[in-house]
Design a protein around this motif. Sequence first.
Motif, PDB file in Angstrom:
ATOM      1  N   VAL A  13       0.851  -1.185   0.000  1.00 36.28           N
ATOM      2  CA  VAL A  13       0.000   0.000   0.000  1.00 36.28           C
ATOM      3  C   VAL A  13       0.892   1.241   0.000  1.00 36.28           C
ATOM      4  O   VAL A  13       2.067   1.174   0.363  1.00 36.28           O
ATOM      5  CB  VAL A  13      -0.969   0.034   1.206  1.00 36.28           C
ATOM      6  N   SER A  14       0.325   2.357  -0.373  1.00 31.92           N
ATOM      7  CA  SER A  14       1.077   3.605  -0.392  1.00 31.92           C
ATOM      8  C   SER A  14       1.410   4.037   1.036  1.00 31.92           C
ATOM      9  O   SER A  14       0.742   3.611   1.988  1.00 31.92           O
ATOM     10  CB  SER A  14       0.255   4.704  -1.069  1.00 31.92           C
ATOM     11  N   PRO A  15       2.426   4.897   1.206  1.00 35.66           N
ATOM     12  CA  PRO A  15       2.721   5.409   2.553  1.00 35.66           C
ATOM     13  C   PRO A  15       1.520   6.106   3.185  1.00 35.66           C
ATOM     14  O   PRO A  15       1.296   5.988   4.393  1.00 35.66           O
ATOM     15  CB  PRO A  15       3.874   6.384   2.312  1.00 35.66           C
ATOM     16  N   ASP A  17      -1.710   5.405   2.652  1.00 38.11           N
ATOM     17  CA  ASP A  17      -2.629   4.360   3.100  1.00 38.11           C
ATOM     18  C   ASP A  17      -2.086   3.622   4.318  1.00 38.11           C
ATOM     19  O   ASP A  17      -2.828   3.298   5.235  1.00 38.11           O
ATOM     20  CB  ASP A  17      -2.918   3.365   1.974  1.00 38.11           C
ATOM     21  N   THR A  52       3.812   4.455  10.402  1.00 37.35           N
ATOM     22  CA  THR A  52       3.141   3.439   9.597  1.00 37.35           C
ATOM     23  C   THR A  52       3.400   2.036  10.137  1.00 37.35           C
ATOM     24  O   THR A  52       2.962   1.065   9.551  1.00 37.35           O
ATOM     25  CB  THR A  52       3.615   3.511   8.133  1.00 37.35           C
TER      26      THR A  52
END
Length: 112
Positions: A13-15, A17, A52
């Motif tokens: 997933v993107s940073p 997200d 994250t």
Amino acid sequence: MDQQTYIVTFEGVSPFDAQHYAEELQDVLLDATPDITVKRRRADPLTQDFGTTLILILGAPAVVAVVNAVRDWLIRRNSASLIWKTADGELMIQGISSKNVAELAQFLVGKQ
């Protein structure tokens, strides 16, 4: 079982997200049981995000609640893949099935 520490990261997933998912999953886990400590950490200390990566500290009484909370969260976020790490190994949960829910439960009680 004494308390165990787990590092949970989000794969594929993107940073943006990953940051959103970390916040969501942290809230879900804290709501699921009082027997858990969840902290967020930045994957890269040079970034300005809130983190994250999740650091979980839990004992045996919290395992069932954590597995159920993760299962329910993955049902809503089926595009997310979670990587659970300990000093002894790692487990990737991609999507959700009865098989990987059982694998997560075994991983959390140290029987991988």
